[in-house]
Structures are given as structure tokens and as C-alpha cells.
Design a protein around this motif. Structure first.
Motif, PDB file in Angstrom:
ATOM      1  N   GLY A  21       0.801  -1.210   0.000  1.00 34.03           N
ATOM      2  CA  GLY A  21       0.000   0.000   0.000  1.00 34.03           C
ATOM      3  C   GLY A  21       0.834   1.260   0.000  1.00 34.03           C
ATOM      4  N   LEU A  22       0.156   2.351  -0.340  1.00 30.36           N
ATOM      5  CA  LEU A  22       0.733   3.693  -0.174  1.00 30.36           C
ATOM      6  C   LEU A  22      -0.360   4.624   0.329  1.00 30.36           C
ATOM      7  N   TRP A  23      -1.218   4.066   1.201  1.00 33.53           N
ATOM      8  CA  TRP A  23      -2.298   4.893   1.748  1.00 33.53           C
ATOM      9  C   TRP A  23      -1.865   5.597   3.040  1.00 33.53           C
ATOM     10  N   SER A  24      -0.651   5.271   3.503  1.00 30.48           N
ATOM     11  CA  SER A  24      -0.183   5.847   4.760  1.00 30.48           C
ATOM     12  C   SER A  24       1.277   6.261   4.632  1.00 30.48           C
ATOM     13  N   ASP A  25       1.639   7.345   5.325  1.00 28.94           N
ATOM     14  CA  ASP A  25       3.038   7.798   5.311  1.00 28.94           C
ATOM     15  C   ASP A  25       3.958   6.721   5.875  1.00 28.94           C
ATOM     16  N   GLU A  26       3.410   5.872   6.735  1.00 28.64           N
ATOM     17  CA  GLU A  26       4.246   4.828   7.351  1.00 28.64           C
ATOM     18  C   GLU A  26       4.720   3.800   6.331  1.00 28.64           C
ATOM     19  N   GLN A  27       4.090   3.793   5.160  1.00 28.68           N
ATOM     20  CA  GLN A  27       4.492   2.812   4.138  1.00 28.68           C
ATOM     21  C   GLN A  27       5.639   3.327   3.266  1.00 28.68           C
ATOM     22  N   VAL A  28       5.963   4.599   3.399  1.00 25.54           N
ATOM     23  CA  VAL A  28       6.981   5.195   2.519  1.00 25.54           C
ATOM     24  C   VAL A  28       8.397   4.661   2.779  1.00 25.54           C
ATOM     25  N   PRO A  29       8.856   4.568   4.041  1.00 18.35           N
ATOM     26  CA  PRO A  29      10.243   4.128   4.256  1.00 18.35           C
ATOM     27  C   PRO A  29      10.548   2.753   3.665  1.00 18.35           C
ATOM     28  N   GLY A  30       9.598   1.854   3.746  1.00 23.75           N
ATOM     29  CA  GLY A  30       9.821   0.517   3.168  1.00 23.75           C
ATOM     30  C   GLY A  30      10.080   0.592   1.674  1.00 23.75           C
ATOM     31  N   TRP A  31       9.280   1.420   1.000  1.00 26.24           N
ATOM     32  CA  TRP A  31       9.460   1.564  -0.452  1.00 26.24           C
ATOM     33  C   TRP A  31      10.791   2.210  -0.798  1.00 26.24           C
ATOM     34  N   ARG A  32      11.281   3.084   0.117  1.00 24.62           N
ATOM     35  CA  ARG A  32      12.586   3.724  -0.168  1.00 24.62           C
ATOM     36  C   ARG A  32      13.693   2.689  -0.300  1.00 24.62           C
ATOM     37  N   ARG A  33      13.590   1.610   0.449  1.00 23.60           N
ATOM     38  CA  ARG A  33      14.611   0.541   0.326  1.00 23.60           C
ATOM     39  C   ARG A  33      14.599  -0.025  -1.090  1.00 23.60           C
ATOM     40  N   VAL A  34      13.398  -0.210  -1.637  1.00 19.38           N
ATOM     41  CA  VAL A  34      13.269  -0.768  -2.987  1.00 19.38           C
ATOM     42  C   VAL A  34      13.783   0.215  -4.027  1.00 19.38           C
ATOM     43  N   THR A  35      13.325   1.460  -3.946  1.00 22.44           N
ATOM     44  CA  THR A  35      13.681   2.428  -5.005  1.00 22.44           C
ATOM     45  C   THR A  35      15.178   2.722  -4.992  1.00 22.44           C
ATOM     46  N   ALA A  36      15.773   2.752  -3.802  1.00 21.01           N
ATOM     47  CA  ALA A  36      17.225   3.019  -3.726  1.00 21.01           C
ATOM     48  C   ALA A  36      17.994   1.893  -4.411  1.00 21.01           C
ATOM     49  N   LEU A  37      17.588   0.673  -4.149  1.00 21.28           N
ATOM     50  CA  LEU A  37      18.288  -0.482  -4.740  1.00 21.28           C
ATOM     51  C   LEU A  37      18.100  -0.508  -6.264  1.00 21.28           C
ATOM     52  N   VAL A  38      16.877  -0.277  -6.698  1.00 21.13           N
ATOM     53  CA  VAL A  38      16.590  -0.310  -8.142  1.00 21.13           C
ATOM     54  C   VAL A  38      17.365   0.801  -8.857  1.00 21.13           C
ATOM     55  N   ALA A  39      17.332   2.009  -8.299  1.00 19.05           N
ATOM     56  CA  ALA A  39      18.015   3.137  -8.939  1.00 19.05           C
ATOM     57  C   ALA A  39      19.531   2.927  -8.932  1.00 19.05           C
ATOM     58  N   ALA A  40      20.054   2.354  -7.843  1.00 21.39           N
ATOM     59  CA  ALA A  40      21.508   2.123  -7.760  1.00 21.39           C
ATOM     60  C   ALA A  40      21.965   1.127  -8.822  1.00 21.39           C
ATOM     61  N   SER A  41      21.045   0.307  -9.301  1.00 19.50           N
ATOM     62  CA  SER A  41      21.392  -0.670 -10.338  1.00 19.50           C
ATOM     63  C   SER A  41      21.185  -0.099 -11.734  1.00 19.50           C
ATOM     64  N   GLY A  42      20.891   1.187 -11.837  1.00 22.08           N
ATOM     65  CA  GLY A  42      20.775   1.827 -13.155  1.00 22.08           C
ATOM     66  C   GLY A  42      19.412   1.691 -13.790  1.00 22.08           C
ATOM     67  N   SER A  43      18.442   1.192 -13.019  1.00 20.46           N
ATOM     68  CA  SER A  43      17.096   0.998 -13.546  1.00 20.46           C
ATOM     69  C   SER A  43      16.184   2.096 -12.987  1.00 20.46           C
ATOM     70  N   VAL A  44      15.039   2.277 -13.596  1.00 22.95           N
ATOM     71  CA  VAL A  44      14.095   3.288 -13.120  1.00 22.95           C
ATOM     72  C   VAL A  44      13.046   2.598 -12.238  1.00 22.95           C
ATOM     73  N   PRO A  45      12.888   3.063 -10.992  1.00 25.92           N
ATOM     74  CA  PRO A  45      11.874   2.462 -10.118  1.00 25.92           C
ATOM     75  C   PRO A  45      10.481   3.017 -10.413  1.00 25.92           C
ATOM     76  N   GLY A  46       9.547   2.139 -10.668  1.00 27.97           N
ATOM     77  CA  GLY A  46       8.165   2.534 -10.929  1.00 27.97           C
ATOM     78  C   GLY A  46       7.218   1.782 -10.009  1.00 27.97           C
ATOM     79  N   VAL A  47       6.017   2.306  -9.890  1.00 25.53           N
ATOM     80  CA  VAL A  47       5.007   1.627  -9.070  1.00 25.53           C
ATOM     81  C   VAL A  47       3.666   1.737  -9.766  1.00 25.53           C
ATOM     82  N   GLN A  48       2.868   0.702  -9.623  1.00 25.50           N
ATOM     83  CA  GLN A  48       1.496   0.731 -10.131  1.00 25.50           C
ATOM     84  C   GLN A  48       0.570   1.033  -8.957  1.00 25.50           C
ATOM     85  N   LEU A  49      -0.106   2.173  -9.020  1.00 24.28           N
ATOM     86  CA  LEU A  49      -1.093   2.490  -7.988  1.00 24.28           C
ATOM     87  C   LEU A  49      -2.434   1.892  -8.396  1.00 24.28           C
ATOM     88  N   GLY A  50      -3.142   1.342  -7.413  1.00 24.89           N
ATOM     89  CA  GLY A  50      -4.392   0.677  -7.766  1.00 24.89           C
ATOM     90  C   GLY A  50      -5.443   0.751  -6.680  1.00 24.89           C
TER      91      GLY A  50
END
Ligand SMILES: Cc1cc2nc3c(=O)[nH]c(=O)nc-3n(C[C@H](O)[C@H](O)[C@H](O)COP(=O)(O)O)c2cc1C
Length: 386
Positions: free
Chosen positions: A71-100
Motif C-alpha cells: 500500500g501507499l495509503w499511509s506515510d508509514e508505508q513510505v520508508p519501506g518503499w525507499r529501500r526498494v527504489t534506492a536499490l533499483v536506482a543504484a542498479s541503473g534501472s528506473v523504479p516505478g510503481v502501479q497504484l491501484g
């Protein structure tokens, strides 16, 4: 190699035209990213994909498909996603998310438990079904609960949910946002005459059925600013009697593009779970390519195609043929997360330069050793020859 040429979308450049299609993993508690997500999404970035789109991520807890969605319905969910986006971006890829928002198809079990609606057994285990919402009070299919018809006021709140989730997505480090407008979920259920029987300004004519999706697009564009690309996944055909076809979807794509959508991710089906009225398309190789091509040609908007894209030359030809601007891969990369690297080799570049240097510096020399052994006639089984 068209597949490995960059794709520029607003201020973001995808280093190649291979994206990881959003895939729910049912590995979340309370919408939080888990260690599984970090490893799962990180390995696709290490595998060389230009874009990694995280799974359908709910903008409201009632918009989860299952209790185990992110989810991304709460600010508390943001730090977890930062772990993903940092890793993806560090590997030269673009981090994307599907909101639904799953709408009337929410509150079901995982696919390996048949995706059945949650019931009292689940409730006893702490996973009670929650109230469903939809454009009209029509269930998604046999066994699904009756959704409540959203009031105009609730629609306005819902638009705000998408906006707020998009703000959080950007703050979490995502550089590509996709809206899930397919598979019978809330946005799609507004677009389709099968599920939208409203008589107010959000239903009836094609224009009215577009109103809520366009409001969501405007709100999300406002949330993410001008630089971040916005994709919209459509069901090119509803896959049900009385549903929308490709002509309507071309029109929808045109309107979405005018409202700020940069890419139409072309999927299909899902408007009903009732198999008796289900007219799903045949699952051949690249089974959405005819649709992504028509949307690209007739609406004049870049498209992604998805569905049994499995082979490097096939992907290259899809792009060269004008079927789409990029390919998305789902099950193929579950099987082989390094598919993009392998595709590059298959298309003639065996430099291993695209791999993370920690891997490439080992795999390049290995490839040369293997080539030498093959040339000399030695095989892995030579030692066992008589
Ligand atoms: C495990 C799994 C989960 C999926 N979850 C999503 C999702 O979250 N959002 C979505 O739009 N499609 C979802 N899909 C559909 C895929 O994104 C993709 O469109 C489909 O699998 C066809 O592509 P493929 O033949 O490369 O797998 C999912 C598919 C799989 C196999």
C-alpha cells in the motif's frame, strides 16, 4: 538494437525498453514492503531491466485485492518503499510503481487459493472481508460480495486518495507512476458499460464513464509534477459480453494522453469473473501486440505491450514493427530475472558491460573460457566419455 535504445519519457530516461510488469506478490502485512519485495524487485534491476514496476499498490486499504497487498495509503508505508527504489536506482534501472484500487474485485484470497472472495474462514484467521465499492451496485461475479455504489462525495474522496498515494510514491523515490486502469478494478469498472450503470455525471455516456478516471489522472499529475512519466494500464478489450472494445479504448487512450498520460500499458480483460459471459482473447505469443499497435497508431500515444513476450528477437521485432514503444515482461522474468542481460547477448552484444560490474567482471572472462572450450570440442560431459 532497438530493445536497448533509451526511451525518453518527460524528464526520465529508461536505459532500455524492457520493463518488469507489475505483479502482486501477496507478501505484505498492513500494506508494508517486506524483505521479500526488496529481493524480488532488486533482482530485476540487477537483471538489467530499464524499468521495474512494483505491483498493484493500494491507494486505500479497501482497495487492496487481498489482505497481503502493498500500500501507499499511509506515510508509514513510505520508508519501506525507499529501500526498494534506492536499490533499483543504484542498479541503473528506473523504479516505478502501479497504484491501484481493486473496487468490486477487492477482498479476495491469493491466486494459489483460487483468488476466492474472503469468507468467515479468513475472518477467523484475522482476515475479514471489508466493504466493497464500485460505480454501481453490481457484484464482480458469482460469489463476490455486493459493492456499494460510490456517492459523488465518496468519489471526490477517492480522487484525493489517488493524489495522496502519488505524493507518497514520489517521496518514496519512484520515478515512474502507473495507474491500474485494467482487469476490472475500480478505474476500469468506471470505464466499462458492463460495471458502470450510473445515471449521474459519472455514468451513461462514454464521456461520463471517463470522468472519474480523468479526475484521477489530473489529481495524480498534479501530485507528481511535470517531470515524472505517468502510465495508464488499460484493458484494451473488456473480455465480456456488452463490454468495451478496442475502438472505445483508442478513444479512451486519446483522452488520457490529452490529460497528461505518457504511456498506455496495454492489457485486457477482467471486467467480470463470471466465466459464462467471459470472452477472453486467445493467449498466443505477444497477445496484446495488435491492440498496443492500434492504440499507438490511432491515438498517437506511446504504448507498452505485455503478454507472452518471451524471446529477445521477438521483443526486438515487436518494437521495429511498430507494435509498441517498449515491452513489459511478467512471468518470463520470474523464470529468468536476468532476461534483459541474456537478451542483449542473444542480439549480439556479449560484452557483459550492461551487468553490474561485480557480476560482469566475472561473467565476461567466463564467457570467453566457455567459448574456448566449445571451440576445442570439450563439453561438460567430456570427462565421462569412454
Ligand atoms: C503473479 C502475477 C501477479 C500479477 N499482478 C499484477 C498486478 O499487480 N497488476 C497488473 O496490472 N497485472 C498483474 N499481473 C499481470 C502481469 O502484469 C502481466 O500483464 C501478465 O502476466 C502477462 O504478461 P506475461 O505473459 O509476461 O506474464 C500479474 C501477473 C502475475 C503472473
Amino acid at each position: 538494437m532497438t530493445l536497448f535504445s533509451p526511451l525518453h519519457l518527460r524528464e526520465v530516461t529508461l536505459p532500455n525498453r524492457i520493463g518488469i510488469s507489475p505483479m502482486c506478490m501477496y507478501a505484505s502485512q498492513d500494506g508494508q514492503v517486506s524483505d521479500f519485495h526488496v529481493a524480488h524487485l532488486g533482482r530485476f534491476a540487477l537483471g538489467g531491466a530499464g524499468l521495474v514496476i512494483a505491483e498493484a499498490t493500494a491507494v486505500h486499504p479497501h482497495g487492496r485485492i487481498s489482505p497481503f497487498d502493498t500500500g501507499l495509503w499511509s506515510d508509514e508505508q513510505v520508508p519501506g518503499w525507499r529501500r526498494v527504489t534506492a536499490l533499483v536506482a543504484a542498479s541503473g534501472s528506473v523504479p516505478g510503481v502501479q497504484l491501484g484500487h481493486a473496487g468490486r474485485r477487492a477482498a479476495v484470497r491469493e491466486p494459489w487459493r483460487a483468488g476466492a472472495p474472503l469468507d468467515e474462514t479468513d475472518a477467523a484467521a484475522g482476515f475479514a472481508p471489508w466493504p466493497l465499492v464500485a460505480p454501481s451496485a453490481l457484484p464482480a461475479g458469482p460469489g463476490h460480495a455486493m459493492p456499494a455504489e460510490l456517492t459523488a462525495r465518496q468519489i471526490a474522496h477517492s480522487v484525493q486518495d489517488w493524489h495522496d498515494a502519488a505524493v507518497r510514491a514520489v517521496s518514496a523515490g519512484f520515478r515512474f507512476i502507473e495507474l491500474h486502469g485494467a482487469h476490472g478494478y475500480l478505474l476500469h469498472s468506471f470505464l466499462s458499460p458492463v460495471s458502470n450503470r450510473r445515471t449521474d455525471r459519472y455514468g451513461g455516456s462514454a464521456e461520463n464513464r471517463l470522468r472519474y478516471p480523468l479526475e484521477v489522472v489530473a489529481a495524480v499529475r498534479d501530485a507528481i509534477g511535470d517531470g515524472i512519466p505517468l502510465s495508464f494500464r488499460v484493458s484494451a478489450v473488456d473480455g465480456a459480453e456488452g463490454g468495451s472494445g478496442i475502438e472505445e479504448t483508442v478513444h479512451i487512450a486519446r483522452r488520457l494522453a490529452a490529460a497528461g498520460v505518457d504511456l498506455i500499458d496495454t492489457s485486457s480483460g477482467g471486467i467480470t469473473t463470471d466465466r459464462s459471459t467471459d470472452t477472453r482473447i486467445r493467449r498466443g505469443f505477444a497477445f496484446h501486440a495488435d491492440f498496443s499497435r492500434r492504440i499507438r497508431d490511432e491515438a498517437g500515444v506511446p504504448t507498452a505491450t505485455v503478454g507472452l513476450v518471451v524471446d529477445a528477437e521477438q521483443a526486438e521485432r515487436l518494437l521495429d514493427h511498430g507494435d509498441a514503444d517498449m515491452v513489459l515482461l511478467g512471468r518470463q522474468v520470474l523464470d529468468d530475472p536476468n532476461w534483459p542481460h541474456h537478451a542483449r547477448i542473444a542480439l549480439g552484444d556479449d560484452s557483459h558491460d550492461s551487468w553490474d560490474v561485480r557480476y560482469g567482471s566475472a561473467l565476461g572472462p567466463r564467457a570467453r573460457t566457455l567459448a574456448r572450450l566449445t571451440a576445442s570440442g570439450e563439453t561438460p560431459l567430456t570427462r565421462f566419455s569412454p
